[in-house]
Design a protein around this motif. Structure first.
Motif, PDB file in Angstrom:
ATOM      1  N   VAL A 120       0.848  -1.200   0.000  1.00  0.00           N
ATOM      2  CA  VAL A 120       0.000   0.000   0.000  1.00  0.00           C
ATOM      3  C   VAL A 120       0.883   1.249   0.000  1.00  0.00           C
ATOM      4  O   VAL A 120       0.624   2.220  -0.729  1.00  0.00           O
ATOM      5  CB  VAL A 120      -0.953  -0.015   1.224  1.00  0.00           C
ATOM      6  CG1 VAL A 120      -1.650   1.326   1.385  1.00  0.00           C
ATOM      7  CG2 VAL A 120      -1.983  -1.136   1.079  1.00  0.00           C
ATOM      8  N   VAL A 134       3.913   1.572  -1.182  1.00  0.00           N
ATOM      9  CA  VAL A 134       4.537   1.756  -2.504  1.00  0.00           C
ATOM     10  C   VAL A 134       3.508   2.305  -3.494  1.00  0.00           C
ATOM     11  O   VAL A 134       3.804   3.218  -4.273  1.00  0.00           O
ATOM     12  CB  VAL A 134       5.138   0.428  -3.011  1.00  0.00           C
ATOM     13  CG1 VAL A 134       5.600   0.567  -4.452  1.00  0.00           C
ATOM     14  CG2 VAL A 134       6.311   0.004  -2.143  1.00  0.00           C
ATOM     15  N   ALA A 135       2.290   1.757  -3.457  1.00  0.00           N
ATOM     16  CA  ALA A 135       1.237   2.239  -4.368  1.00  0.00           C
ATOM     17  C   ALA A 135       0.956   3.718  -4.111  1.00  0.00           C
ATOM     18  O   ALA A 135       0.836   4.519  -5.046  1.00  0.00           O
ATOM     19  CB  ALA A 135      -0.028   1.415  -4.191  1.00  0.00           C
ATOM     20  N   GLN A 146       3.731   5.843  -5.503  1.00  0.00           N
ATOM     21  CA  GLN A 146       3.635   6.023  -6.958  1.00  0.00           C
ATOM     22  C   GLN A 146       2.628   7.128  -7.291  1.00  0.00           C
ATOM     23  O   GLN A 146       2.897   8.005  -8.112  1.00  0.00           O
ATOM     24  CB  GLN A 146       3.215   4.712  -7.638  1.00  0.00           C
ATOM     25  CG  GLN A 146       4.335   3.666  -7.651  1.00  0.00           C
ATOM     26  CD  GLN A 146       4.019   2.466  -8.535  1.00  0.00           C
ATOM     27  OE1 GLN A 146       2.975   2.397  -9.155  1.00  0.00           O
ATOM     28  NE2 GLN A 146       4.937   1.516  -8.587  1.00  0.00           N
ATOM     29  N   VAL A 147       1.469   7.076  -6.618  1.00  0.00           N
ATOM     30  CA  VAL A 147       0.460   8.121  -6.853  1.00  0.00           C
ATOM     31  C   VAL A 147       1.023   9.471  -6.401  1.00  0.00           C
ATOM     32  O   VAL A 147       0.840  10.500  -7.067  1.00  0.00           O
ATOM     33  CB  VAL A 147      -0.858   7.781  -6.109  1.00  0.00           C
ATOM     34  CG1 VAL A 147      -1.859   8.916  -6.228  1.00  0.00           C
ATOM     35  CG2 VAL A 147      -1.460   6.488  -6.660  1.00  0.00           C
ATOM     36  N   VAL A 204       4.153  10.498  -6.297  1.00  0.00           N
ATOM     37  CA  VAL A 204       5.158  11.020  -7.242  1.00  0.00           C
ATOM     38  C   VAL A 204       4.448  11.763  -8.376  1.00  0.00           C
ATOM     39  O   VAL A 204       4.826  12.890  -8.747  1.00  0.00           O
ATOM     40  CB  VAL A 204       6.030   9.867  -7.802  1.00  0.00           C
ATOM     41  CG1 VAL A 204       6.809  10.316  -9.026  1.00  0.00           C
ATOM     42  CG2 VAL A 204       6.986   9.369  -6.740  1.00  0.00           C
ATOM     43  N   LEU A 205       3.399  11.141  -8.911  1.00  0.00           N
ATOM     44  CA  LEU A 205       2.664  11.776 -10.020  1.00  0.00           C
ATOM     45  C   LEU A 205       1.990  13.062  -9.542  1.00  0.00           C
ATOM     46  O   LEU A 205       2.012  14.087 -10.229  1.00  0.00           O
ATOM     47  CB  LEU A 205       1.611  10.808 -10.579  1.00  0.00           C
ATOM     48  CG  LEU A 205       2.151   9.538 -11.240  1.00  0.00           C
ATOM     49  CD1 LEU A 205       1.012   8.657 -11.704  1.00  0.00           C
ATOM     50  CD2 LEU A 205       3.039   9.879 -12.422  1.00  0.00           C
ATOM     51  N   ALA A 206       1.398  12.988  -8.352  1.00  0.00           N
ATOM     52  CA  ALA A 206       0.708  14.174  -7.815  1.00  0.00           C
ATOM     53  C   ALA A 206       1.711  15.302  -7.577  1.00  0.00           C
ATOM     54  O   ALA A 206       1.420  16.474  -7.851  1.00  0.00           O
ATOM     55  CB  ALA A 206      -0.004  13.809  -6.524  1.00  0.00           C
ATOM     56  N   MET A 255       4.615  15.773  -9.176  1.00  0.00           N
ATOM     57  CA  MET A 255       5.037  16.315 -10.479  1.00  0.00           C
ATOM     58  C   MET A 255       4.016  17.320 -11.001  1.00  0.00           C
ATOM     59  O   MET A 255       4.349  18.417 -11.451  1.00  0.00           O
ATOM     60  CB  MET A 255       5.155  15.168 -11.507  1.00  0.00           C
ATOM     61  CG  MET A 255       6.452  14.418 -11.478  1.00  0.00           C
ATOM     62  SD  MET A 255       6.418  13.043 -12.642  1.00  0.00           S
ATOM     63  CE  MET A 255       6.447  13.891 -14.213  1.00  0.00           C
ATOM     64  N   ALA A 256       2.734  16.912 -10.947  1.00  0.00           N
ATOM     65  CA  ALA A 256       1.664  17.771 -11.466  1.00  0.00           C
ATOM     66  C   ALA A 256       1.484  18.996 -10.577  1.00  0.00           C
ATOM     67  O   ALA A 256       1.359  20.124 -11.063  1.00  0.00           O
ATOM     68  CB  ALA A 256       0.369  16.977 -11.569  1.00  0.00           C
ATOM     69  N   ARG A 260       4.182  21.824 -10.934  1.00  0.00           N
ATOM     70  CA  ARG A 260       4.015  22.617 -12.166  1.00  0.00           C
ATOM     71  C   ARG A 260       2.767  23.476 -12.089  1.00  0.00           C
ATOM     72  O   ARG A 260       2.755  24.612 -12.555  1.00  0.00           O
ATOM     73  CB  ARG A 260       3.927  21.696 -13.387  1.00  0.00           C
ATOM     74  CG  ARG A 260       5.078  20.741 -13.501  1.00  0.00           C
ATOM     75  CD  ARG A 260       6.313  21.416 -14.014  1.00  0.00           C
ATOM     76  NE  ARG A 260       7.485  20.592 -13.705  1.00  0.00           N
ATOM     77  CZ  ARG A 260       8.635  20.680 -14.316  1.00  0.00           C
ATOM     78  NH1 ARG A 260       8.812  21.556 -15.272  1.00  0.00           N
ATOM     79  NH2 ARG A 260       9.633  19.908 -13.974  1.00  0.00           N
ATOM     80  N   GLU A 261       1.698  22.919 -11.494  1.00  0.00           N
ATOM     81  CA  GLU A 261       0.448  23.674 -11.391  1.00  0.00           C
ATOM     82  C   GLU A 261       0.659  24.905 -10.505  1.00  0.00           C
ATOM     83  O   GLU A 261       0.177  25.992 -10.809  1.00  0.00           O
ATOM     84  CB  GLU A 261      -0.644  22.760 -10.813  1.00  0.00           C
ATOM     85  CG  GLU A 261      -2.048  23.336 -10.830  1.00  0.00           C
ATOM     86  CD  GLU A 261      -2.548  23.660 -12.222  1.00  0.00           C
ATOM     87  OE1 GLU A 261      -2.233  22.907 -13.161  1.00  0.00           O
ATOM     88  OE2 GLU A 261      -3.244  24.695 -12.382  1.00  0.00           O
ATOM     89  N   ARG A 297       4.543  10.523 -25.696  1.00  0.00           N
ATOM     90  CA  ARG A 297       3.691  11.659 -25.329  1.00  0.00           C
ATOM     91  C   ARG A 297       2.901  12.208 -26.499  1.00  0.00           C
ATOM     92  O   ARG A 297       2.196  13.186 -26.373  1.00  0.00           O
ATOM     93  CB  ARG A 297       4.556  12.768 -24.720  1.00  0.00           C
ATOM     94  CG  ARG A 297       5.159  12.387 -23.399  1.00  0.00           C
ATOM     95  CD  ARG A 297       6.141  13.413 -22.914  1.00  0.00           C
ATOM     96  NE  ARG A 297       7.362  13.414 -23.705  1.00  0.00           N
ATOM     97  CZ  ARG A 297       8.413  14.146 -23.447  1.00  0.00           C
ATOM     98  NH1 ARG A 297       8.393  14.964 -22.428  1.00  0.00           N
ATOM     99  NH2 ARG A 297       9.489  14.090 -24.197  1.00  0.00           N
TER     100      ARG A 297
END
Lengths: 454, 347
Positions: B7, B9-10, B13-14, B16-18, B20-21, B24-25, B48
């Protein structure tokens, strides 16, 4: 159920009907080889994992279409939700029994693939055009972490591929030597392969390490360093395979290590068995390497570490065999460390460049050193060892492989031999005679075994 | 399966993406927005999708703008390999219209001011004393098919119209592309070059470019005023600094006059011919010393293979035009033409 077990069970039925064993004895034998009820069907895991990986790639391509109709936050919610849902489904399914448990692996692979898609989707949404290998590194680390957390071979394979791509793209696109790739694949994934005793994962790790070693060697000092690194890695793997040989539980891994070790060793030796082999292996001069010194020292350190580890493992192997009263078995295997030491420390290797002799020797029109004779002898020694061992221990595969190596080396020398057709003809007659003799020797030993099974 | 670890690690992963976004946002919403001038081409990325490759004016930095360690990198006679991907900081000067112009490139992070961080590009171009930099904002991702449309627009209806990109900058120099827009004016250059002399065998050397026709067109949906005498010759900075200098750079600029003003209605164009044999289009070679450093007409530079120029439309600043009629309609941006070589090549 493994192929061997399936064969055994079918044979048991035949033995019962032939009156060789009783039904009670048959049940006892079956009980010994019965698989546990929770055992994973590897067919299902492999195919569902491949399916999940392909679905993940499809998702990447779907997002690559970049629909403007979907708002920015809609895309982000979709990708974050997909990662979370796939992993949650996989983790929950892993807690259940039956087919759901087997589906867990595939769902988690799908989650990791969508995680990778997400990295590129976020880059797409925010027009990020930064250092792209970093995306493969993050994706690979995510897969590696998941592989360790759920002890998953497919996740570890995905991580191995991604980390190799990361290393290659850093090296070829940005001329950056990533020594960490060796550590991550060697220790990060390699340790998991040992723990899970997975031959498939070991094969992926070794293929990755071979590629990374060649990439780095070529980059650090050209073909010579790549060759030496590869030679040392091959000898190390042969030694590791021999040391693992006594453990039945790691039989698959031993086979993979021995395969990669012997294949690498033979290919490297074969390249140097040509008179022009030395010309391909010019030693690099440190001052010409276009890198910072720290990277150069790390690269050199890796090479010496491989060399030292390979020799240390062979010493350990020899000590173990001598203690077990099997000193004779070591003699054939000593070709590997001796060839490695020769390649690095011999007079010809160090001073060969100053001792070049003008050709044409054996049809080669150019300068040469004596190294190629030594490496021809190495190839022949390996071939003869395999042929003799194969015959003595009734290992047909080893016998055939040894004969093939011998034939390939002789065929390669066809063009290097003196121009006389008579000489060439004699060599071929001799090769044919050796192979005939080998066949008779193999048959004779098998016949003796049948007469006296002890 | 270790559920808690899986859990974690999952979630990582989420996360890391959040992150990154989210990063930038945050920059896109709170960062300082500047405008950068580009020249697009349209490649495709399998991961992409389609994107417009953005090549900024500040992507190639001449030696004169390099500072600190970057100058030493340019002086290193080895190949560029050791400096690839090194972190650099480009300091920017932002004008009243939000246009950013590069004022320096250093390997040291500035203490303040407006700057963008980048990395030395893999295709470093050091031979002529300039360095190529990647700022991480060189791609504008678009829906499949849109990149081709953009490129067709650039070659067709928007020929000669520069595309500007709005970029948000955070205090640490992280840049996020917010969007793009077209400038209202387009400048199209057509060079004139006589055919080779065929009276001799083999044919004699072909003369270089003798002149050019410039067409300034109003591509917007409102009237725009232009200054008809505001053209100048500049070096093509993408080829380094160059060693030719236009004589007009040293000449005093004449005061703006209402007779120079021309109102262009939407879709209307202004055409002008430049004669490169005339002395006002001469250049001096800064590599030459003393008496050899005489002005040479651009039309006589047929053998100068290393020379690359652009004609730039550069009207006077708004402060100098306040007395002119309809001063508010004057467009005050800079508009460079395609690059050309006096021997005949046009980019």
């Amino acid at each position: 159920m493994s192929k061997r077990t399936r064969w055994l069970f079918s044979e048991i039925d035949r033995w019962i009907s032939g009156g060789v064993i009783s039904r009670e004895q048959a049940s006892s034998i079956r009980a010994l080889y019965e698989e546990p009820p929770g055992a994973v069907s590897w067919g299902l895991v492999v195919f569902s994992s491949i399916g999940a990986a392909i679905v993940g790639l499809g998702i990447i391509l779907l997002f690559a279409y970049n629909w403007h109709a979907i708002p920015k936050f809609g895309k982000l919610a979709l990708i974050l939700g997909a990662v979370a849902a796939a992993h949650a489904g996989g983790i929950l399914a892993g807690q259940r029994e039956g087919w759901r448990r087997q589906l867990s692996e595939a769902l988690c692979v799908l989650g990791t693939m969508v995680f990778g898609a997400g990295i590129w989707l976020v880059a797409q949404v925010y027009n990020i055009d930064e250092h792209f290998p970093a995306g493969f590194l993050i994706w690979g680390l995510g897969a590696l972490a998941m592989a360790w957390s759920i002890r998953s071979v497919p996740q570890a394979i995905v991580a191995t591929i991604l980390l190799t791509v990361w290393d290659g793209s850093e090296l070829f696109k940005f001329q950056t030597s990533m020594n960490w790739a060796l550590v991550l694949v060697g220790f990060g994934v390699g340790a998991l392969a040992l723990r899970l005793r997975s031959a498939v994962l070991t094969a992926f790790v070794l293929a990755s390490l071979t590629l990374i070693t060649i990439f780095h060697g070529s980059f650090m000092g050209g073909s010579y360093v790549a060759w030496v690194d590869m030679y040392a890695l091959s000898v190390l793997l042969v030694a590791a395979g021999c040391l693992l040989g006594d453990r039945a539980t790691t039989e698959g891994q031993r086979g993979v290590m021995t395969f990669f070790g012997c294949a690498g060793f033979l290919v490297c030796s074969y390249i140097r068995s040509f008179p022009f082999g030395d010309d391909m292996m010019s030693r690099p001069r440190l001052e010409t390497i276009q890198m910072d010194r720290w990277t150069v020292w790390l690269g050199s350190g890796y090479r010496w570490l491989l060399l030292a580890a390979a020799i240390a493992l062979f010493i350990a192997l020899t000590v173990r065999r001598v203690r077990a009263g099997r000193a004779l078995a070591t003699i054939g295997d000593l070709i590997y460390p001796i060839a490695l030491i020769y390649s690095e420390f011999s007079w010809e290797s160090i001073f060969g460049a100053q001792r070049r002799i003008q050709g044409p020797p054996y049809g080669y029109d150019g300068q040469y050193t004596g190294n190629f004779i030594a490496f021809n002898l190495v190839c022949l020694a390996v071939a003869v060892t395999w042929m003799v061992r194969g015959c003595r221990f009734g290992n047909l595969r080893q016998t055939v492989l040894g004969s093939l190596v011998l034939a390939v080396v002789i065929m390669a020398r066809f063009h290097d031999l003196p121009g006389s057709l008579a000489t060439r003809g004699l060599v071929f007659v001799a090769l044919g005679a050796v192979l005939f003799a080998e066949g008779f020797y193999y048959r004779k030993l098998r016949a003796r075994e049948q007469e006296d099974p002890r | 399966m270790k559920m808690k670890l899986a859990v974690a690690v999952a979630l990582a992963q989420v996360g890391v993406l959040a992150f990154m976004a989210g990063q930038r946002e945050w920059v896109a919403r709170t960062g300082r927005v500047v405008t950068l001038r580009t020249a697009p081409i349209d490649p495709n990325d399998p991961m992409r999708g389609e994107y417009v490759k953005l090549n900024y004016e500040m992507s190639v930095v001449p030696r004169s703008l390099c500072r600190d360690g970057v100058t030493a990198w340019l002086d290193d006679k080895r190949t560029a390999t050791p400096y690839l991907d090194r972190r650099v900081y480009a300091t920017l000067d932002v004008d009243a219209n939000g246009f950013a112009e590069l004022t320096g490139l250093s390997d040291l992070q500035p203490k303040g001011g407006t700057y963008v961080r980048g990395r030395v590009d893999s295709s470093v171009w050091q031979s002529n004393g300039s360095i190529r930099v990647r700022y991480g904002i060189e791609a504008l991702f678009v829906e499949e098919g849109a990149a081709k449309k953009l490129e067709d627009q650039r070659r067709g209806e928007k020929a000669g119209v520069p595309m500007d990109v709005d970029v948000a900058l955070d205090p640490g120099g992280l840049a996020v592309v917010k969007g793009y827009h077209w400038e209202p004016l387009g400048l199209v250059l057509t060079t004139e070059r006589p055919p080779p002399v065929r009276r001799t065998v083999p044919a004699g050397p072909r003369p270089g470019i003798q002149g050019a026709t410039l067409v300034l067109k109003n591509h917007s949906d409102r009237p725009v005023s232009i200054m008809t005498s505001s053209f100048r010759l500049i070096n093509n900075r993408l080829r380094g600094e160059g060693h030719f200098r236009w004589v007009g750079e040293d000449a005093a600029r004449s005061a703006v006059a209402p007779s120079d003003l021309r109102l262009l209605q939407p879709g209307e164009e202004f055409r002008v011919h430049l004669d490169f044999s005339r002395p006002e289009w001469s250049v001096t070679d800064t590599n030459k010393k003393g008496d050899e450093r005489l002005p040479v007409a651009l039309g006589a530079l047929a053998n100068a293979w290393d020379a690359s120029f652009r004609i730039e439309y550069a009207p006077p600043p708004a402060a100098e035009c306040t007395s002119l009629p309809d001063a508010g309609l004057i467009w005050h941006g800079r508009l460079p033409s395609r690059a050309f070589n006096p021997s005949g090549g046009v980019d």
